[in-house]
Write a protein that holds these residues in place. Structure first.
Motif, PDB file in Angstrom:
ATOM      1  N   TRP A   1     -22.541  22.848  -9.250  1.00 50.61           N
ATOM      2  CA  TRP A   1     -22.666  23.496 -10.560  1.00 50.61           C
ATOM      3  C   TRP A   1     -23.869  22.886 -11.307  1.00 50.61           C
TER       4      TRP A   1
ATOM      5  N   THR B   1     -17.464  25.002 -20.404  1.00 53.84           N
ATOM      6  CA  THR B   1     -16.963  26.040 -21.327  1.00 53.84           C
ATOM      7  C   THR B   1     -18.037  26.357 -22.364  1.00 53.84           C
TER       8      THR B   1
ATOM      9  N   GLY C   1      -8.049  31.811 -20.873  1.00 51.85           N
ATOM     10  CA  GLY C   1      -8.919  32.784 -20.201  1.00 51.85           C
ATOM     11  C   GLY C   1      -9.768  32.144 -19.119  1.00 51.85           C
TER      12      GLY C   1
ATOM     13  N   SER D   1      -6.339  22.633 -13.669  1.00 55.77           N
ATOM     14  CA  SER D   1      -6.529  22.193 -12.284  1.00 55.77           C
ATOM     15  C   SER D   1      -5.910  20.822 -12.006  1.00 55.77           C
TER      16      SER D   1
ATOM     17  N   VAL E   1      -9.997  30.280 -14.997  1.00 52.73           N
ATOM     18  CA  VAL E   1      -9.432  29.993 -13.677  1.00 52.73           C
ATOM     19  C   VAL E   1      -9.674  28.511 -13.390  1.00 52.73           C
ATOM     20  N   PRO E   2      -8.860  27.889 -12.555  1.00 55.51           N
ATOM     21  CA  PRO E   2      -7.825  28.463 -11.707  1.00 55.51           C
ATOM     22  C   PRO E   2      -6.525  28.775 -12.448  1.00 55.51           C
TER      23      PRO E   2
ATOM     24  N   TRP F   1     -16.164  29.141  -8.505  1.00 51.88           N
ATOM     25  CA  TRP F   1     -15.655  28.636  -9.783  1.00 51.88           C
ATOM     26  C   TRP F   1     -14.557  27.592  -9.552  1.00 51.88           C
TER      27      TRP F   1
ATOM     28  N   LEU G   1     -15.833  36.338 -15.407  1.00 54.16           N
ATOM     29  CA  LEU G   1     -15.154  36.413 -16.713  1.00 54.16           C
ATOM     30  C   LEU G   1     -16.128  36.370 -17.887  1.00 54.16           C
ATOM     31  N   PHE G   2     -17.357  35.958 -17.612  1.00 54.57           N
ATOM     32  CA  PHE G   2     -18.357  35.943 -18.689  1.00 54.57           C
ATOM     33  C   PHE G   2     -18.965  37.329 -18.895  1.00 54.57           C
TER      34      PHE G   2
ATOM     35  N   VAL H   1     -11.540  16.211 -15.927  1.00 58.56           N
ATOM     36  CA  VAL H   1     -11.094  17.480 -16.530  1.00 58.56           C
ATOM     37  C   VAL H   1     -11.136  17.445 -18.050  1.00 58.56           C
TER      38      VAL H   1
ATOM     39  N   TYR I   1     -15.453  18.612 -17.520  1.00 60.15           N
ATOM     40  CA  TYR I   1     -15.212  20.035 -17.294  1.00 60.15           C
ATOM     41  C   TYR I   1     -15.418  20.877 -18.559  1.00 60.15           C
TER      42      TYR I   1
ATOM     43  N   ARG J   1     -20.738  32.230 -27.421  1.00 65.38           N
ATOM     44  CA  ARG J   1     -19.380  32.278 -27.974  1.00 65.38           C
ATOM     45  C   ARG J   1     -19.193  31.277 -29.115  1.00 65.38           C
TER      46      ARG J   1
HETATM   47  N1  LIG Z   1      -9.304  22.748 -17.940  1.00 66.76           N
HETATM   48  C1  LIG Z   1      -9.453  23.833 -17.002  1.00 66.76           C
HETATM   49  C2  LIG Z   1     -10.887  24.331 -17.016  1.00 66.76           C
HETATM   50  C3  LIG Z   1     -11.084  25.603 -16.218  1.00 66.76           C
HETATM   51  C4  LIG Z   1     -12.444  26.248 -16.420  1.00 66.76           C
HETATM   52  O1  LIG Z   1     -13.264  25.816 -17.253  1.00 66.76           O
HETATM   53  N2  LIG Z   1     -12.712  27.304 -15.648  1.00 66.76           N
HETATM   54  C5  LIG Z   1     -13.954  28.075 -15.752  1.00 66.76           C
HETATM   55  C6  LIG Z   1     -14.542  28.351 -14.378  1.00 66.76           C
HETATM   56  S1  LIG Z   1     -15.162  26.929 -13.566  1.00 66.76           S
HETATM   57  C7  LIG Z   1     -13.692  29.441 -16.319  1.00 66.76           C
HETATM   58  O2  LIG Z   1     -12.770  30.120 -15.884  1.00 66.76           O
HETATM   59  N3  LIG Z   1     -14.521  29.877 -17.281  1.00 66.76           N
HETATM   60  C8  LIG Z   1     -14.432  31.196 -17.844  1.00 66.76           C
HETATM   61  C9  LIG Z   1     -14.441  31.147 -19.352  1.00 66.76           C
HETATM   62  O3  LIG Z   1     -14.432  30.045 -19.935  1.00 66.76           O
HETATM   63  O4  LIG Z   1     -14.442  32.236 -19.929  1.00 66.76           O
HETATM   64  C10 LIG Z   1      -9.004  23.358 -15.621  1.00 66.76           C
HETATM   65  O5  LIG Z   1      -9.168  22.176 -15.317  1.00 66.76           O
HETATM   66  O6  LIG Z   1      -8.442  24.155 -14.846  1.00 66.76           O
END
Ligand SMILES: N[C@@H](CCC(=O)N[C@@H](CS)C(=O)NCC(=O)O)C(=O)O
Length: 211
Positions: free
Chosen positions: A173, A113, A53, A69, A55-56, A12, A36-37, A105, A109, A120
């Motif tokens: 991904w 979500t 909710g 990030s 990571v990171p 992730w 987390l899903f 990002v 990125y 969701r």
């Molecule tokens: N804007 C955040 C995006 C982080 C993100 O989308 N993380 C995903 C994993 S790659 C996550 O934790 N998804 C779980 C969820 O959305 O419930 C960043 O750049 O750190």
């Protein structure tokens, strides 16, 4: 100096920060959040640190919590006093680095979500797959734009940067390696070359056992 604590899950977005901590040769503790899903309890627990909710999440040696990030990427470079991964203010590559880091990002990125968990966002069950496909198409278009901006051999040209770390992680991904190979071979070349950099140790293999 104290130790960093990184919350994440193999493969992730935590891989982006794990790679940087390894690059900077900083000691860190890795806390696996699990999926987390699939694990609502893990998600509620993580929300105490990051309201999104996600990571990171990086807990700094002084106990401060950092999320996002790109913010972490910029902060780590400052904390290390290093321009290895982030061109310094005044460097020729600085403007394009900031532009495309934020493009990734802020635009690409978020697609994950929505496409990772369409349930969701879309109440009607049989509308979910179409929604996820539309979001994925948006991501594809943005990856093509990113690919079109690649200077080569690295994204910014001769200089490696954190953007190449993003490209390395994200080409593992969705929409999947075959799509990237066919449509954005320059991004795949960056990813493969980044995987070969010895300084990253086993970060890439640990997060992405297979290309
Ligand atoms: N804007 C955040 C995006 C982080 C993100 O989308 N993380 C995903 C994993 S790659 C996550 O934790 N998804 C779980 C969820 O959305 O419930 C960043 O750049 O750190």
């Amino acid at each position: 100096m104290g130790m960093y604590r990184l919350y994440g899950h193999a493969g992730w977005g935590s891989a982006l920060i794990e790679a940087q901590l390894v690059w900077y040769q900083r000691e860190f503790e890795l806390v696996d959040t699990g999926n987390l899903f699939k694990d609502d309890a893990a998600l509620s627990e993580l929300r105490k640190l990051n309201p999104a909710g996600q990571v990171p999440v990086l807990v700094l040696p002084d106990g401060q919590v950092m999320t996002e990030s790109a913010a972490i990427t910029l902060w780590l470079a400052e904390a290390q006093g290093s321009d290895d991964l982030v061109p310094s203010p005044g460097a020729a590559e600085r403007a394009q680095f900031l532009r495309w880091l934020l493009f990734i990002v802020a635009n690409i990125y978020p697609a994950y979500t929505y496409m990772d968990a369409p349930e969701r966002f879309v109440g009607v069950e049989n509308a979910r797959a179409g929604f996820a496909d539309a979001v994925c198409d948006r991501a594809k278009g943005l990856y093509l734009a990113l690919s079109g901006e690649t200077a080569g051999p690295w994204f910014l040209g001769p200089r490696f940067s954190a953007i190449d770390i993003y490209i390395c992680a994200m080409t593992h991904w969705l929409p999947g390696r075959p799509w990237f190979e066919e449509n954005t071979p320059d991004l795949v070349a960056i990813a493969d070359a980044a995987r070969d950099i010895a300084r990253f140790g086993d970060v890439w293999v640990r997060n992405y056992p297979k290309k």
